[in-house]
Design an enzyme around this catalytic site. Structure first.
Site, short mmCIF file in Angstrom:
data_model
loop_
_atom_site.label_atom_id
_atom_site.label_comp_id
_atom_site.label_asym_id
_atom_site.label_seq_id
_atom_site.Cartn_x
_atom_site.Cartn_y
_atom_site.Cartn_z
N SER A 95 -11.12 -2.15 -4.17
CA SER A 95 -11.50 -1.14 -3.19
C SER A 95 -10.27 -0.65 -2.43
O SER A 95 -9.33 -1.41 -2.20
CB SER A 95 -12.52 -1.69 -2.19
OG SER A 95 -11.92 -2.65 -1.34
N ASP A 96 -10.28 0.62 -2.04
CA ASP A 96 -9.32 1.07 -1.04
C ASP A 96 -9.68 0.38 0.27
O ASP A 96 -10.78 -0.16 0.44
CB ASP A 96 -9.37 2.59 -0.91
CG ASP A 96 -8.08 3.17 -0.36
OD1 ASP A 96 -7.30 2.41 0.25
OD2 ASP A 96 -7.83 4.38 -0.54
N TRP A 97 -8.75 0.40 1.21
CA TRP A 97 -8.90 -0.37 2.46
C TRP A 97 -10.03 0.23 3.30
O TRP A 97 -9.89 1.29 3.88
CB TRP A 97 -7.59 -0.36 3.22
CG TRP A 97 -6.66 -1.50 2.93
CD1 TRP A 97 -6.09 -2.34 3.84
CD2 TRP A 97 -6.20 -1.95 1.64
NE1 TRP A 97 -5.31 -3.28 3.19
CE2 TRP A 97 -5.37 -3.06 1.85
CE3 TRP A 97 -6.43 -1.53 0.33
CZ2 TRP A 97 -4.76 -3.75 0.81
CZ3 TRP A 97 -5.82 -2.21 -0.72
CH2 TRP A 97 -5.00 -3.30 -0.46
N LYS B 209 0.84 -1.19 0.00
CA LYS B 209 0.00 0.00 0.00
C LYS B 209 0.88 1.25 0.00
O LYS B 209 1.07 1.91 1.01
CB LYS B 209 -0.92 -0.02 1.22
CG LYS B 209 -1.99 1.05 1.22
CD LYS B 209 -2.92 0.82 2.37
CE LYS B 209 -3.96 1.93 2.51
NZ LYS B 209 -4.84 2.01 1.39
#
Length: 866
Positions: free
Chosen positions: A282-284, A91
């Site tokens: 998706s983002d976290w 990330k």
């Protein structure tokens, strides 16, 4: 309901937020299925073959991360599946950084904003390759970068430095080259954050609540259709054309629909219009619903759990149930899996994949494989050194991105004949806690070489300016130069004493920013203001009062306000060095002593006042406790476009940068090229393919032979009773109450007029105009110049000029070169909301060539083209 083109446009160009009338994102269904056209053909074929042999649960397993605290595993059949971007992912945007604990034995690369400042496509590619190699060698499948969102609506936005520039063309080109580099190294690139993610304030409701804001929903970026296409979507077009394997949807809402739930942006714009063939991740924590997000175009839920660290997921078992009860059609799950595997094969992961050899949670050699539940004590970190010779490209990017903003005759380069060099300012020295002493770089101690947040990495080392300058003097000086450093910004008396005896005072100042989950000195990701940090202005004032040869070096994530001091007669030179990474000091010294002739150009505008840039960051909730409404009323007029339209004189304009030599531009030639007539895309898609066979609940029960880990997210059922397996109180709800009209149909769909398989209608990328200019190095030393081409589109509401092409060229003293570039149909078009297509208007268009947005000595009218 699928709306007609004109009706959809009217809704998209929404009347902006008020308490009763909020911007609206119209629905667009069904989610377009991958076609495998063009360069994706072979990867798509292999993906279809692979997915056709998977069980339902195995397909679900591809789409759902194992949870924020878990590692990947193998299925009962021993088929290794891709749990991308968790234990297998990273990330970050500047090096290998797992979700929580940064990795080791990796490089600390320059930020994206520095890459933009080089204006060098080859360096962008080389950095991409180097980052890709490091991720590959650590066992990473997906690098979560590069960044085009934020683009740079706000000059003081927290994460602008992770991206490239507040210009869609410069960002788009650097995005494309970075993606090519990462994927040529065998790692899937992830273009993020899609879309309108322009500020840290309110990006997540929960995060904002932690700062004391009483809101229940994340900020809505309210963007009209024309602005979306001409500005924010532009670099994502270039990303898709570069073959990017994945796109990450963002935390914010767009026109009051969450980024990972927004059928208009995901289904219509990204997959329908741009023909994106990879997968949407998706983002976290940005996944908001099970059925809704699946139908809206989300393909992979990361890290899988509803709340980070919880044992619950919108997908996993729930996705299996949704397919079995026909709430989600099986073709949609098949498409998710095919898109994921097509990206996997496209970059050659099946040939170069290495199992992950590091932990997301600790740097200890041994620890719990499943951190939050303390299970399975194993060797976690194998301490694999992946740095190779990447320090060389890091050093070159650092020096080639350094922008010389001011230089009086005789100031720079330094000569090794200086009697006494004063090094002043905390930004010259080391962080007393160590280069990695602040988690995720969440402080501003010592020299600044990287912003803060999840886009960061651990440094393997950090060469400070103080160290590099002292080494330079010791190794290459005449043995007579004295060097003294004062790196406490409060020690103004001591600075004055050293400066008063110095032949040159090198003053180091900075400003910082980062991601919103960390607050530094009250800066909640976004900067509170655009001034220098840590008493920087007083440090400069002290130095200039005592030394008439003061050189200011700035490390900042973007522009700062320099109006109070930049024209001080005792300031003989100013350098912007950005966020240059681990080789910071050596990169700078290469420029200070003339081994590198500065060729960097500022990738943003330096204004006199904050108000010159337009709207301020939204920092106060303006919609009760609902979603704050951020209205993008400025349209496409951000950064230099705003300054030009308002006729405001900047201090240093976009694209500006000095050299130790002098360049001249002459002999502009413009020629129309033969091109086909532009035709709107027509026709229909094929029917959605359905792979494999339908299955029963009994075929998807939890298999025997697997050691079940607590809180791990599995795809299997605990019971043939689907309601019990789903553990969802709304399971019995009638599907017609929440399934949008047309969302589940797999029948052929009408193609969009501007659509195409690789970034849009192929006619948009056909060259229409060739432009040629002569560039001469009229000085006495070799140097790099950046020819920049701007176009006036001629419309009353258009920006005065927009960047459309550039290159970085090396020219010997006295040498002339001919620079040639082209303009394609997209470059000369406006987005027409009525026809939902790109149109070349009848307005007279003009081309400008020079070396900044305001230094354009060559111009010519363009011939009429269609």
């Amino acid at each position: 309901m699928k709306l007609g083109w004109l009706e959809a446009t009217v809704l998209t160009a929404a009347t902006f937020a008020s308490a009763k009338d909020l911007a609206y994102s119209p629905p667009y269904y069904p989610s377009p299925w991958a076609t495998g056209e063009g360069e994706w053909a072979e990867a798509y074929r292999r993906a279809v073959d692979f997915v056709s042999n998977l069980t339902l649960a195995e397909k679900v397993n591809l789409t759902t991360g194992a949870g924020y605290v878990a590692h990947s595993y193998e299925t009962a059949r021993g088929i290794e599946l891709v749990l991308t971007a968790y234990a297998d992912g990273s990330k970050n945007t500047v090096s290998v950084r797992p979700v929580v604990s940064p990795a080791d034995y990796n490089s600390g690369f320059p930020a994206g904003v520095n890459v933009a400042a080089t204006w060098d496509k080859q360096l962008a590619y080389q950095r991409g390759v180097a980052m890709g190699e490091e991720h590959r060698d650590k066992g990473v499948d997906v690098q979560l970068g590069p960044v085009a969102g934020p683009l740079g609506k706000y000059p003081d936005g927290g994460r602008g430095w992770e991206g490239f520039a507040p210009d869609p063309v410069l960002t788009g080109v650097m995005m494309a080259e970075t993606i090519k580099g990462i994927q040529d190294a065998g790692v899937i690139a992830c273009a993020k954050h899609f879309i309108g993610n322009e500020q840290e304030h309110f990006r997540q409701a929960g995060e904002a609540q932690g700062y004391g804001y009483n809101i229940t929903e994340s900020v809505s970026s309210n963007i009209d259709d024309k602005t979306m296409h001409e500005l924010y979507l532009w670099p994502f077009v270039d990303s898709v054309r570069a073959g990017v394997g994945s796109v990450m949807c963002s935390y914010n809402q767009i026109n009051n629909s969450y980024g990972c739930s927004n059928s208009y942006t995901l289904n219509k714009l990204l997959k329908g219009e741009l023909g994106f063939q990879g997968f949407v991740m998706s983002d976290w924590g940005a996944h908001h619903s099970g059925v809704g997000d699946a139908l809206a175009g989300l393909d992979m839920s990361m890290p899988g759990d509803v709340v980070l660290g919880s044992p619950y997921s919108f997908w996993g078992t729930n996705l299996t149930v949704s397919v079995l009860n026909s709430t989600i059609p099986e073709w949609r799950l098949d498409d998710m899996a095919v898109r994921i595997m097509a990206a996997y094969y496209k970059v050659g992961r099946d040939r170069v994949r290495t199992p992950p050899n590091f932990s997301s949670w600790t740097r200890d050699e041994y620890g719990y494989e499943h951190n939050i539940v303390s299970e399975n004590y194993v060797k976690l970190n194998y301490r694999v050194n992946v740095q190779r010779d990447h320090a060389n490209v890091i050093r070159k990017i650092g020096s080639d991105s350094t922008v010389l903003l001011k230089n009086k005759p005789g100031a720079l380069p330094l000569t090794h004949q200086e009697r006494l060099i004063a090094i002043l300012g905390e930004d010259a020295g080391s962080n007393a806690y160590g280069a990695n002493g602040c988690s995720d770089r969440g402080c501003d101690n010592g020299t600044l070489a990287m912003g803060w947040g999840s886009g960061t990495a651990n440094f393997p080392y950090l060469i400070t300016p103080e160290q590099a300058i002292q080494n330079e003097v010791l190794n290459y000086g005449n043995g007579q130069t004295n060097v003294f450093a004062v790196t406490d910004n409060g020690a103004l008396d001591q600075m004055a004493a050293v400066a008063s005896t110095a032949s040159v005072a090198l003053v180091f100042v900075n400003a910082d920013s980062g991601e919103g989950y960390i607050s530094v000195d009250g800066n909640m990701g976004d900067r509170k203001n655009m001034t220098l940090w840590k008493n920087g202005e007083e440090v400069i004032k002290t130095a200039t009062a005592h030394c008439n040869n003061t050189i200011v070096i700035m490390h900042t994530p973007g522009s700062v306000l320099v109006g109070d001091w930049y024209d001080n007669e005792n300031i003989t030179a100013i350098l912007w060095a950005g966020l240059p990474g681990q080789e910071s000091g050596r990169s700078l010294v290469d420029v200070l002593y003339g081994r590198v002739n500065p060729g960097g150009k500022t990738p943003f505008t330096w204004g006199k006042e904050r108000k010159d840039y337009g709207a301020a960051i939204l920092t106060e909730a303006n919609n009760g406790n609902g979603a704050p409404q951020d209205d993008f009323n400025e349209g496409n007029l951000i950064d230099y476009r705003r300054f030009d339209k308002d006729d405001v004189e900047p201090i240093f304009e976009f694209g500006f940068g000095l050299s130790y030599t002098k360049f001249e531009f002459s002999d502009l030639e413009v020629k129309a090229l033969k091109a086909d007539k532009y035709e709107a895309t027509t026709g229909k898609s094929k029917h959605a393919p359905v792979l494999g066979k339908s299955e029963k609940a009994s075929e998807n029960l939890f298999p025997s032979g697997i050691n079940r880990v607590r809180q791990y997210l599995y795809p299997w059922l605990n019971s043939t009773n689907l309601k019990e397996s789903a553990a969802d109180p709304d399971y019995g709800m009638d599907a017609k109450d929440y399934i949008p009209e047309g969302a589940t149909t797999g029948t052929p769909q009408e193609l969009l007029p501007a659509s195409g398989p690789s970034g849009g209608n192929a006619g948009l990328f056909e060259d229409l105009i060739q432009v040629t200019a002569t560039i001469t190095n009229a000085g006495t030393v070799a140097g790099d110049e950046v020819p920049q081409l701007y176009v006036s589109l001629g419309g009353e509401d258009d920006p005065v000029r927009v960047l459309r092409a550039f290159d970085r060229v090396s020219i010997a003293p006295g040498q002339q070169i001919q620079w040639t570039t082209t303009l394609n149909r997209r470059d000369l078009s406006n987005w027409d909301v009525a026809s939902q297509n790109w149109v070349i208007s009848s307005a007279q268009k003009k081309v400008y060539v020079g070396n900044s947005s305001r230094k354009l000595p060559l111009s010519a009218d363009l011939p009429t083209v269609q």
